[in-house]
Design a protein around this motif. Structure first.
Motif, short mmCIF file in Angstrom:
data_model
loop_
_atom_site.label_atom_id
_atom_site.label_comp_id
_atom_site.label_asym_id
_atom_site.label_seq_id
_atom_site.Cartn_x
_atom_site.Cartn_y
_atom_site.Cartn_z
N ARG A 40 0.84 -1.27 -0.04
CA ARG A 40 -0.05 -0.04 0.02
C ARG A 40 0.83 1.21 0.04
O ARG A 40 0.77 2.23 -0.93
CB ARG A 40 -0.99 0.02 1.15
N ARG A 41 1.95 1.40 0.74
CA ARG A 41 2.94 2.31 0.77
C ARG A 41 3.64 2.64 -0.58
O ARG A 41 3.60 3.73 -1.09
CB ARG A 41 3.72 2.05 1.96
N ARG A 42 3.83 1.52 -1.23
CA ARG A 42 4.71 1.62 -2.51
C ARG A 42 3.81 2.17 -3.51
O ARG A 42 3.95 2.75 -4.45
CB ARG A 42 5.08 0.26 -2.78
N LEU A 43 2.36 1.77 -3.66
CA LEU A 43 1.34 2.11 -4.43
C LEU A 43 1.11 3.66 -4.28
O LEU A 43 1.15 4.34 -5.32
CB LEU A 43 0.12 1.43 -4.28
N GLU A 44 1.10 4.10 -2.86
CA GLU A 44 0.91 5.66 -2.80
C GLU A 44 2.34 6.11 -3.18
O GLU A 44 2.16 7.54 -4.02
CB GLU A 44 0.96 5.91 -1.39
N ARG A 45 3.29 5.85 -2.96
CA ARG A 45 4.70 6.57 -3.57
C ARG A 45 4.72 6.43 -4.77
O ARG A 45 5.48 7.34 -5.70
CB ARG A 45 5.86 5.69 -2.81
N ALA A 46 4.23 5.35 -5.46
CA ALA A 46 4.22 5.40 -6.89
C ALA A 46 2.95 6.37 -7.68
O ALA A 46 3.11 6.50 -8.91
CB ALA A 46 4.04 3.85 -7.53
N GLY A 47 2.22 6.81 -6.79
CA GLY A 47 1.02 7.44 -7.64
C GLY A 47 0.13 6.64 -8.20
O GLY A 47 -0.48 7.27 -9.08
N LEU A 48 -0.19 5.47 -7.95
CA LEU A 48 -1.13 4.60 -8.56
C LEU A 48 -2.37 4.58 -7.93
O LEU A 48 -2.30 4.50 -6.55
CB LEU A 48 -0.44 3.44 -8.63
N GLU A 49 -3.34 4.87 -8.70
CA GLU A 49 -4.86 4.85 -7.94
C GLU A 49 -5.34 3.30 -7.97
O GLU A 49 -6.24 3.06 -8.56
CB GLU A 49 -5.68 5.78 -8.55
N THR A 50 -4.60 2.41 -7.35
CA THR A 50 -4.78 1.14 -7.42
C THR A 50 -4.98 0.44 -5.96
O THR A 50 -4.00 1.00 -5.01
CB THR A 50 -3.77 0.31 -8.07
N THR A 51 -5.92 -0.28 -5.38
CA THR A 51 -5.95 -0.76 -4.19
C THR A 51 -5.00 -2.18 -4.23
O THR A 51 -4.47 -2.73 -5.05
CB THR A 51 -7.43 -1.30 -3.96
N LEU B 200 6.53 -2.68 -9.75
CA LEU B 200 6.32 -1.66 -8.91
C LEU B 200 7.26 -0.99 -8.10
O LEU B 200 7.10 0.51 -8.24
CB LEU B 200 5.09 -2.53 -7.68
N SER B 201 8.45 -1.81 -7.59
CA SER B 201 9.31 -0.90 -7.10
C SER B 201 10.14 -0.32 -8.20
O SER B 201 10.55 0.91 -7.93
CB SER B 201 10.50 -1.89 -6.60
N SER B 202 9.94 -0.74 -9.43
CA SER B 202 10.90 0.30 -10.46
C SER B 202 10.01 1.59 -10.78
O SER B 202 10.55 2.65 -10.97
CB SER B 202 11.11 -0.41 -11.82
N GLN B 203 8.52 1.50 -10.51
CA GLN B 203 7.71 2.39 -10.97
C GLN B 203 7.94 3.37 -9.73
O GLN B 203 8.05 4.53 -9.79
CB GLN B 203 6.39 2.10 -10.80
N VAL B 204 8.02 2.98 -8.43
CA VAL B 204 8.57 3.96 -7.36
C VAL B 204 9.61 4.76 -7.61
O VAL B 204 9.73 5.94 -7.39
CB VAL B 204 8.19 3.15 -6.16
N LYS B 205 10.73 3.87 -7.94
CA LYS B 205 12.04 4.64 -7.98
C LYS B 205 11.82 5.80 -9.42
O LYS B 205 12.59 6.67 -9.22
CB LYS B 205 13.09 3.65 -8.51
N ALA B 206 11.15 5.38 -10.46
CA ALA B 206 11.13 6.52 -11.43
C ALA B 206 10.34 7.61 -11.23
O ALA B 206 10.76 8.54 -11.62
CB ALA B 206 10.44 5.49 -12.73
N ARG B 207 9.29 7.31 -10.31
CA ARG B 207 8.46 8.56 -9.92
C ARG B 207 9.21 9.48 -9.00
O ARG B 207 9.19 10.74 -9.07
CB ARG B 207 7.08 8.17 -9.40
N GLU B 208 10.20 8.93 -7.97
CA GLU B 208 10.82 9.67 -7.11
C GLU B 208 11.92 10.30 -7.90
O GLU B 208 12.41 11.39 -7.49
CB GLU B 208 11.33 8.59 -5.84
N ARG B 209 12.65 9.66 -8.98
CA ARG B 209 13.37 10.41 -9.70
C ARG B 209 12.81 11.59 -10.47
O ARG B 209 13.48 12.79 -10.69
CB ARG B 209 14.14 9.43 -10.75
N ARG B 210 11.74 11.35 -10.90
CA ARG B 210 10.94 12.39 -11.73
C ARG B 210 10.76 13.74 -10.72
O ARG B 210 10.78 14.95 -10.93
CB ARG B 210 9.65 12.26 -12.37
N ILE B 211 10.39 13.18 -9.55
CA ILE B 211 9.91 14.26 -8.35
C ILE B 211 11.26 15.22 -7.90
O ILE B 211 11.14 16.48 -8.04
CB ILE B 211 9.62 13.60 -7.32
#
Length: 313
Positions: free
Chosen positions: A90-101, A157-168
């Protein structure tokens, strides 16, 4: 029927058509209620939003659940029991910006696993044609392919989190400077935040839009930024949110804080760039040492070796 009656019928038809056209034109000119209300509630959270909310989604997993719902839900619950870690997901989904349960994510894992299972099963069928006695090995390969598919979705999912944090991190200095300029121009923190969110786009702007929506629903500015700091997985962004919260509570000059944090992020980016360049420099030596240098040595010594072999009696 006389000509007078025909004229009356045609006149009534024409009048009815003109009345329908006029009514439609008036209805088209009237602004719908949704269009009048939407600009005022666009940035407010929808009811039921949250990590545990089971809302409809446009993801392929939701479509698959709509068709094969009970089976996929049972498989997703089995994956959840085996792997666990719903809080981390759940925390990684929030950090990745995904609206997925979490449940939808587990369903996606099952779908990835079934894809791997299908590929392995197709390979097993082709192998069974040539080697009929390899059924047990094919079953083992299918099971391993299913597990690899499930784990591959988690890794993605972990890759999506890292990519989004890099963009931020890439967007952070610009957004911080814009906030600092708006605050220095005399705007309040909320007005500056609203201006930056409306004029910019990106992942960091989406995070700030969530903060702005929370502030407009009555939450204090400090609490909204503290929630952003807790939600973010980046120390720089967390420090940025905490700095704004502290500045709002204690009256610290906010523009100076934002300028200093933007400068810190730029300096951290320069250091990271220097470190990456140093690692790439070592990697660039590999083709030089193992490819270019042997070819150069070969070009230098091969003519001499050939000449010696020709002159040797």
């Amino acid at each position: 029927m006389s000509l007078a009656m025909w004229g009356a019928v045609l006149g009534a038809t024409l009048a009815g058509g003109l009345l329908l056209v006029g009514t439609r034109l008036v209805a088209m000119r009237r602004v719908p209620l949704a269009d009048r209300v939407l600009p005022w509630v666009r940035d407010l959270p929808r009811l039921g939003d949250g990590p545990a909310a089971d809302v409809a989604s446009a993801s392929p997993a939701a479509a698959a659940v709509g068709v094969f719902g009970p089976l996929l839900r049972s498989a997703a619950q089995a994956v959840e029991r085996v792997l666990g870690g719903a809080t981390s997901v759940r925390r990684r989904l929030e950090r990745a910006g995904l609206e997925t349960t979490v449940q939808e994510f587990r369903v996606e894992q099952v779908l990835w696993g079934l894809t791997g299972f299908a590929v392995a099963a197709a390979w097993g069928l082709l192998r069974a044609v040539t080697a009929p006695g390899a059924a047990v090995a094919s079953l083992l390969v299918c099971a391993v392919a299913f597990a690899c598919g499930v784990l591959a979705r988690d890794t993605w999912l972990s890759s999506q989190v890292k990519a989004r944090e890099r963009r931020i991190l890439e967007e952070f200095p610009t957004v911080a400077e814009l906030l600092a300029l708006a605050v220095a121009a005399g705007e309040s923190p909320v007005s500056a935040l609203d201006r930056v969110v409306r004029r910019s786009g990106g992942d960091l702007s989406d995070e700030l839009a969530v903060v702005l929506a929370a502030v407009r629903t009555g939450e204090p500015v400090a609490s909204a930024f503290d929630a952003m700091a807790a939600r973010s997985g980046l120390p720089l962004v967390a420090r940025f949110a905490q700095g704004i919260a502290v500045a709002s509570e204690r009256g610290t000059p906010l523009a100076d804080v934002l300028h200093a944090q933007a400068a810190d992020v730029r300096e951290a980016g320069r250091r990271e760039l220097i470190e990456v360049a140093a690692r790439k420099e070592v990697a660039m030596m590999v083709p030089v040492v193992f490819l270019v240098l042997p070819v150069t040595v070969l070009f230098a010594f091969w003519p001499g070796a050939v000449g010696l072999s020709l002159t040797t009696p």
